[in-house]
Scaffold this motif. Structure first.
Motif, PDB file in Angstrom:
ATOM      1  N   GLY A  16      39.345  51.404  43.039  1.00  0.00           N
ATOM      2  CA  GLY A  16      40.764  51.630  42.798  1.00  0.00           C
ATOM      3  C   GLY A  16      41.582  50.363  42.645  1.00  0.00           C
ATOM      4  O   GLY A  16      42.797  50.370  42.875  1.00  0.00           O
ATOM      5  N   LEU A  17      40.940  49.264  42.205  1.00  0.00           N
ATOM      6  CA  LEU A  17      41.656  47.988  42.080  1.00  0.00           C
ATOM      7  C   LEU A  17      42.471  47.906  40.803  1.00  0.00           C
ATOM      8  O   LEU A  17      43.399  47.099  40.713  1.00  0.00           O
ATOM      9  CB  LEU A  17      40.646  46.825  42.128  1.00  0.00           C
ATOM     10  N   TYR A  18      42.162  48.728  39.796  1.00  0.00           N
ATOM     11  CA  TYR A  18      42.925  48.771  38.556  1.00  0.00           C
ATOM     12  C   TYR A  18      42.667  50.128  37.899  1.00  0.00           C
ATOM     13  O   TYR A  18      41.640  50.769  38.135  1.00  0.00           O
ATOM     14  CB  TYR A  18      42.546  47.635  37.599  1.00  0.00           C
ATOM     15  N   PRO A  19      43.614  50.601  37.081  1.00  0.00           N
ATOM     16  CA  PRO A  19      43.468  51.924  36.457  1.00  0.00           C
ATOM     17  C   PRO A  19      42.452  51.897  35.322  1.00  0.00           C
ATOM     18  O   PRO A  19      42.005  50.834  34.866  1.00  0.00           O
ATOM     19  CB  PRO A  19      44.876  52.210  35.937  1.00  0.00           C
ATOM     20  N   ALA A  20      42.122  53.085  34.829  1.00  0.00           N
ATOM     21  CA  ALA A  20      41.089  53.213  33.796  1.00  0.00           C
ATOM     22  C   ALA A  20      41.476  52.493  32.511  1.00  0.00           C
ATOM     23  O   ALA A  20      40.617  51.923  31.823  1.00  0.00           O
ATOM     24  CB  ALA A  20      40.822  54.701  33.517  1.00  0.00           C
ATOM     25  N   ASP A  21      42.770  52.503  32.170  1.00  0.00           N
ATOM     26  CA  ASP A  21      43.156  51.875  30.907  1.00  0.00           C
ATOM     27  C   ASP A  21      43.123  50.345  30.974  1.00  0.00           C
ATOM     28  O   ASP A  21      43.362  49.678  29.970  1.00  0.00           O
ATOM     29  CB  ASP A  21      44.540  52.351  30.467  1.00  0.00           C
ATOM     30  N   GLN A  22      42.839  49.774  32.145  1.00  0.00           N
ATOM     31  CA  GLN A  22      42.751  48.323  32.286  1.00  0.00           C
ATOM     32  C   GLN A  22      41.316  47.824  32.414  1.00  0.00           C
ATOM     33  O   GLN A  22      41.087  46.602  32.458  1.00  0.00           O
ATOM     34  CB  GLN A  22      43.538  47.879  33.527  1.00  0.00           C
ATOM     35  N   ILE A  23      40.355  48.730  32.442  1.00  0.00           N
ATOM     36  CA  ILE A  23      38.968  48.311  32.673  1.00  0.00           C
ATOM     37  C   ILE A  23      38.505  47.338  31.594  1.00  0.00           C
ATOM     38  O   ILE A  23      37.937  46.286  31.889  1.00  0.00           O
ATOM     39  CB  ILE A  23      38.023  49.532  32.727  1.00  0.00           C
ATOM     40  N   PHE A  24      38.737  47.677  30.354  1.00  0.00           N
ATOM     41  CA  PHE A  24      38.239  46.851  29.256  1.00  0.00           C
ATOM     42  C   PHE A  24      39.364  46.086  28.553  1.00  0.00           C
ATOM     43  O   PHE A  24      39.203  45.645  27.414  1.00  0.00           O
ATOM     44  CB  PHE A  24      37.480  47.716  28.247  1.00  0.00           C
ATOM     45  N   ALA A  25      40.496  45.920  29.256  1.00  0.00           N
ATOM     46  CA  ALA A  25      41.606  45.184  28.658  1.00  0.00           C
ATOM     47  C   ALA A  25      41.251  43.728  28.388  1.00  0.00           C
ATOM     48  O   ALA A  25      41.816  43.096  27.496  1.00  0.00           O
ATOM     49  CB  ALA A  25      42.834  45.262  29.578  1.00  0.00           C
ATOM     50  N   GLY A  26      40.309  43.190  29.162  1.00  0.00           N
ATOM     51  CA  GLY A  26      39.923  41.797  28.962  1.00  0.00           C
ATOM     52  C   GLY A  26      39.333  41.524  27.597  1.00  0.00           C
ATOM     53  O   GLY A  26      39.448  40.403  27.074  1.00  0.00           O
ATOM     54  N   PHE A  27      38.710  42.531  26.983  1.00  0.00           N
ATOM     55  CA  PHE A  27      38.094  42.325  25.668  1.00  0.00           C
ATOM     56  C   PHE A  27      39.146  42.166  24.574  1.00  0.00           C
ATOM     57  O   PHE A  27      38.831  41.677  23.489  1.00  0.00           O
ATOM     58  CB  PHE A  27      37.160  43.490  25.338  1.00  0.00           C
ATOM     59  N   ILE A  35      38.408  39.210  33.684  1.00  0.00           N
ATOM     60  CA  ILE A  35      39.872  39.124  33.585  1.00  0.00           C
ATOM     61  C   ILE A  35      40.570  40.222  34.389  1.00  0.00           C
ATOM     62  O   ILE A  35      41.498  39.935  35.162  1.00  0.00           O
ATOM     63  CB  ILE A  35      40.291  39.129  32.100  1.00  0.00           C
ATOM     64  N   PRO A  36      40.195  41.513  34.287  1.00  0.00           N
ATOM     65  CA  PRO A  36      40.867  42.521  35.128  1.00  0.00           C
ATOM     66  C   PRO A  36      40.672  42.273  36.624  1.00  0.00           C
ATOM     67  O   PRO A  36      41.580  42.537  37.420  1.00  0.00           O
ATOM     68  CB  PRO A  36      40.206  43.842  34.697  1.00  0.00           C
ATOM     69  N   ILE A  37      39.501  41.743  36.998  1.00  0.00           N
ATOM     70  CA  ILE A  37      39.265  41.449  38.416  1.00  0.00           C
ATOM     71  C   ILE A  37      40.188  40.328  38.872  1.00  0.00           C
ATOM     72  O   ILE A  37      40.757  40.369  39.969  1.00  0.00           O
ATOM     73  CB  ILE A  37      37.784  41.075  38.648  1.00  0.00           C
ATOM     74  N   GLY A  38      40.359  39.297  38.023  1.00  0.00           N
ATOM     75  CA  GLY A  38      41.267  38.215  38.361  1.00  0.00           C
ATOM     76  C   GLY A  38      42.708  38.693  38.487  1.00  0.00           C
ATOM     77  O   GLY A  38      43.447  38.245  39.372  1.00  0.00           O
ATOM     78  N   ILE A  95      29.738  43.096  34.408  1.00  0.00           N
ATOM     79  CA  ILE A  95      30.035  44.496  34.095  1.00  0.00           C
ATOM     80  C   ILE A  95      29.918  45.361  35.351  1.00  0.00           C
ATOM     81  O   ILE A  95      30.743  46.261  35.589  1.00  0.00           O
ATOM     82  CB  ILE A  95      29.098  45.004  32.983  1.00  0.00           C
ATOM     83  N   ALA A  96      28.907  45.076  36.182  1.00  0.00           N
ATOM     84  CA  ALA A  96      28.771  45.835  37.432  1.00  0.00           C
ATOM     85  C   ALA A  96      29.988  45.613  38.314  1.00  0.00           C
ATOM     86  O   ALA A  96      30.511  46.566  38.926  1.00  0.00           O
ATOM     87  CB  ALA A  96      27.491  45.412  38.156  1.00  0.00           C
ATOM     88  N   GLY A  97      30.450  44.373  38.396  1.00  0.00           N
ATOM     89  CA  GLY A  97      31.640  44.091  39.197  1.00  0.00           C
ATOM     90  C   GLY A  97      32.885  44.752  38.630  1.00  0.00           C
ATOM     91  O   GLY A  97      33.737  45.246  39.379  1.00  0.00           O
ATOM     92  N   LEU A  98      32.983  44.773  37.302  1.00  0.00           N
ATOM     93  CA  LEU A  98      34.133  45.409  36.647  1.00  0.00           C
ATOM     94  C   LEU A  98      34.190  46.897  36.981  1.00  0.00           C
ATOM     95  O   LEU A  98      35.248  47.440  37.336  1.00  0.00           O
ATOM     96  CB  LEU A  98      34.023  45.198  35.136  1.00  0.00           C
ATOM     97  N   LEU A  99      33.053  47.568  36.876  1.00  0.00           N
ATOM     98  CA  LEU A  99      33.017  49.006  37.178  1.00  0.00           C
ATOM     99  C   LEU A  99      33.208  49.261  38.674  1.00  0.00           C
ATOM    100  O   LEU A  99      33.839  50.251  39.065  1.00  0.00           O
ATOM    101  CB  LEU A  99      31.687  49.597  36.700  1.00  0.00           C
ATOM    102  N   ALA A 100      32.678  48.364  39.506  1.00  0.00           N
ATOM    103  CA  ALA A 100      32.872  48.520  40.950  1.00  0.00           C
ATOM    104  C   ALA A 100      34.348  48.388  41.310  1.00  0.00           C
ATOM    105  O   ALA A 100      34.860  49.111  42.177  1.00  0.00           O
ATOM    106  CB  ALA A 100      32.039  47.488  41.703  1.00  0.00           C
ATOM    107  N   GLY A 101      35.052  47.468  40.642  1.00  0.00           N
ATOM    108  CA  GLY A 101      36.484  47.315  40.889  1.00  0.00           C
ATOM    109  C   GLY A 101      37.257  48.569  40.548  1.00  0.00           C
ATOM    110  O   GLY A 101      38.185  48.966  41.277  1.00  0.00           O
ATOM    111  N   TYR A 102      36.883  49.232  39.461  1.00  0.00           N
ATOM    112  CA  TYR A 102      37.541  50.500  39.108  1.00  0.00           C
ATOM    113  C   TYR A 102      37.233  51.576  40.144  1.00  0.00           C
ATOM    114  O   TYR A 102      38.120  52.334  40.572  1.00  0.00           O
ATOM    115  CB  TYR A 102      37.086  50.958  37.725  1.00  0.00           C
TER     116      TYR A 102
END
Length: 580
Positions: free
Chosen positions: A41-52, A448-451, A31-38
């Protein structure tokens, strides 16, 4: 290299290191990595929790729910009783139980296959006098090998299929993995079954250069009057009594001082570590006593060993805070720890995955506590709920597998099974959802969004360009050999789902650069991510096996490297034969 690419690679490297150290819970790191990626600027806000909402995550959840029902069927307990009555040879038992674990793992997650098969193997081992060390590791490895065969055998297979579908419009079919996975699984199971008796011989037959391992436990025991330990210096305990003292308590206080000056007196309490058989002998000789049941044994008394599973609610708890046992009158009398961290007294010991507790108390109370805490008993126990004897859940599951093999989306097929099981009262969805291994699910969804960012930022293209300077990826077999090697090199240190998420975009870029079909590259990622035999911490199956079987770190290297090398060579040959 752009800022996004550089920041993504640094983020991935930091997460892989944290995953491998296991000092911080994996879901927290994810989760820390997911939020750090956002934030980067690695992915937009609507993609943060798309993996779920990913079909991969949904399918994993559905299969875990179904496994909870299948695990209650107890069908394999009956198989163990019949098998033991036939008195098969040790090789047949080792290869048979390993094959069973591999077969089950084709249709469910590896940990579920290991947990279902292990009690069968241990029961046969006791009945036929086969050392536990000859059974546990083969079952663990076989469960990993069985996951190579089908789309749902492991999350890594689902992830690479999802990557292929996004790249080409169609993912892998249900048994596409079997062209490589089935021969590798069969060969691997036979290889470890042939070698394991030589690697871990019976105590009486061990060569002088090999010391058969016995599981070490930590206990806290009182020194009674007339104990042979009285007058012994703590420094003499390892040589005279084969135990390692950690603390000496007199009254309510610790006895401090050098070990060669601390002398054991009658009435002292000793916190010590040693082989389980050594403490049994000391108890029989009245050298150390437990004082667990001062008023006599409770009704329906039993002693059970249980292992802390990855989804257990006990992880991170200290022995003194285990109310799930204490309020039922269950005593924790010994603890076998994968990584001993002994500070304070026995009640201060902290539990982690793979630790083994010895419990004493009423049989039914222990059964209820183990179900509530998600721990796996290492011997048959009474069940707190009736065993599910119907074949109906197996039939429904088989129908879903057949439907998936015929082309129906797995998440749809297994959702239907979950619904029918709930309607037939075989599955309480609310309770089953609470019992899921949520850390793994959260980690999978968060990664998944990080990948996807690995491909979206161009990082995969950059990494493929660097690697092309070392390996001529214009020849497909060279690129596939490198991808397979990278997956196998990473998976002993990082879970296989993360390996698949990170390497799938790189594999697709290899295929695009070389103008080849991506199928073989992605199969190589999935296979390499599951060939995890070299360390006890790369996969939870091996972590559990280390504690249950009493293995050392070096045991996994000795047993695993020939299996890893043979699997690599065979997988590469089969990839060239069927996919190029």
């Amino acid at each position: 290299m752009s800022f996004e690419q550089a920041s993504l690679l640094i983020l991935l490297l930091a997460m892989l290191v944290l995953f491998s150290f296991e000092r911080i819970r994996i879901e927290v790191v994810a989760i820390a990595g997911l939020l750090a990626g956002y934030a980067l600027g690695l992915y937009p806000a609507d993609q943060i929790f798309a993996g779920f909402a990913s079909p991969v995550v949904i399918t994993v959840i559905e299969i875990l729910l179904i496994v909870q029902v299948l695990a209650r069927a107890k069908l394999f307990d009956n198989l163990a009783a019949r098998w033991a009555a036939a008195r098969p040879s040790p090789f047949k038992v080792i290869s048979g139980t390993s094959s069973l674990a591999g077969f089950i793992s084709i249709f469910m997650n590896n940990i579920g296959a290991f947990a279902i098969t292990l009690p069968v193997a241990l029961r046969l081992g006791v009945a036929l006098s086969i050392p536990r060390r000859q059974l546990v590791m083969p079952v663990s490895f076989a469960a990993l090998l069985g996951g190579l065969v089908s789309l749902i055998g492991t999350p890594a297979n689902l992830l690479v299929s999802d990557a292929l579908a996004k790249a080409t419009g169609a993912g892998f079919r249900f048994f596409d993995f079997a062209y490589v996975g089935l021969p590798v699984a069969i060969a691997g199971i036979l290889l470890i079954a042939f070698r394991v008796r030589r690697l871990f011989p019976e105590p009486g037959a061990a060569p002088a250069t090999i010391s058969p391992g016995t599981r070490r436990i930590v206990v806290e025991r009182r020194v009674p009057d007339a104990s042979p330990l009285i007058g012994t210096r703590l420094s003499e305990c390892p040589t005279r009594f084969a135990i390692k003292p950690h603390a000496l308590i007199r009254g309510d206080s610790f006895v401090f001082g050098p070990l060669d000056q601390s002398v054991i007196n009658a009435g002292d309490v000793l916190l010590a570590e040693g082989a389980d058989g050594v403490f049994a002998g000391l108890a029989a000789a009245q050298a150390l006593i437990a004082d667990i049941h001062p008023h006599g044994l409770p009704p329906d008394f039993t002693r059970v060993e249980t292992v802390v599973m990855p989804e257990s609610t006990l992880i991170g708890s200290r022995v003194r805070s285990l109310e799930v046992f204490h309020h039922r009158g269950i005593a924790v009398t010994a603890l076998s720890m994968r990584i001993p961290r002994i500070e304070g007294r026995f009640l201060d010991l902290q539990l982690s995955i793979g630790d083994i507790l010895t419990l004493e108390g009423p049989r039914m109370a222990i059964a209820e506590a183990l179900e509530e805490s998600e721990c796996l008993p290492l011997a048959p126990t009474a069940s707190a709920e009736p065993a599910l004897l119907s074949w109906r859940p197996f039939g429904l599951f088989a129908c879903a597998v057949a439907a998936s093999a015929a082309g129906l989306h797995p998440e749809v097929a297994f959702a239907g099974v979950v619904l029918v099981l709930a309607l037939l009262n075989h599955l309480n969805i609310r309770q089953a959802m609470a019992d899921l291994n949520w850390p793994i699910i959260i980690m999978l969804a968060a990664m998944i969004p990080i990948g996807q960012a690995v491909a979206g930022t161009g990082a995969a293209e950059a990494i493929a360009g660097w690697l092309s300077l070392v390996v001529p990826i214009s020849h497909p077999l060279s690129g596939i050999a490198l991808i397979l090697f990278l997956a196998m090199a990473l998976t002993p240190f990082v879970n296989n789902a993360t390996v698949a998420i990170v390497l799938a975009p790189i594999a697709l870029e290899f295929a695009r650069t070389g103008r080849h079909a991506p199928d073989a590259y992605l199969i190589a990622v999935a296979v390499g991510a599951s060939l995890d035999f070299l360390t006890p911490f790369g996969h939870h199956n091996n972590t559990l096996a280390m504690g249950i079987g009493g293995y050392r770190f070096s045991d996994f290297l000795r047993a695993g490297w020939p299996l890893a090398a043979a699997s690599y060579a065979l997988a590469l040959f089969l990839l060239a034969l069927f996919w190029l």
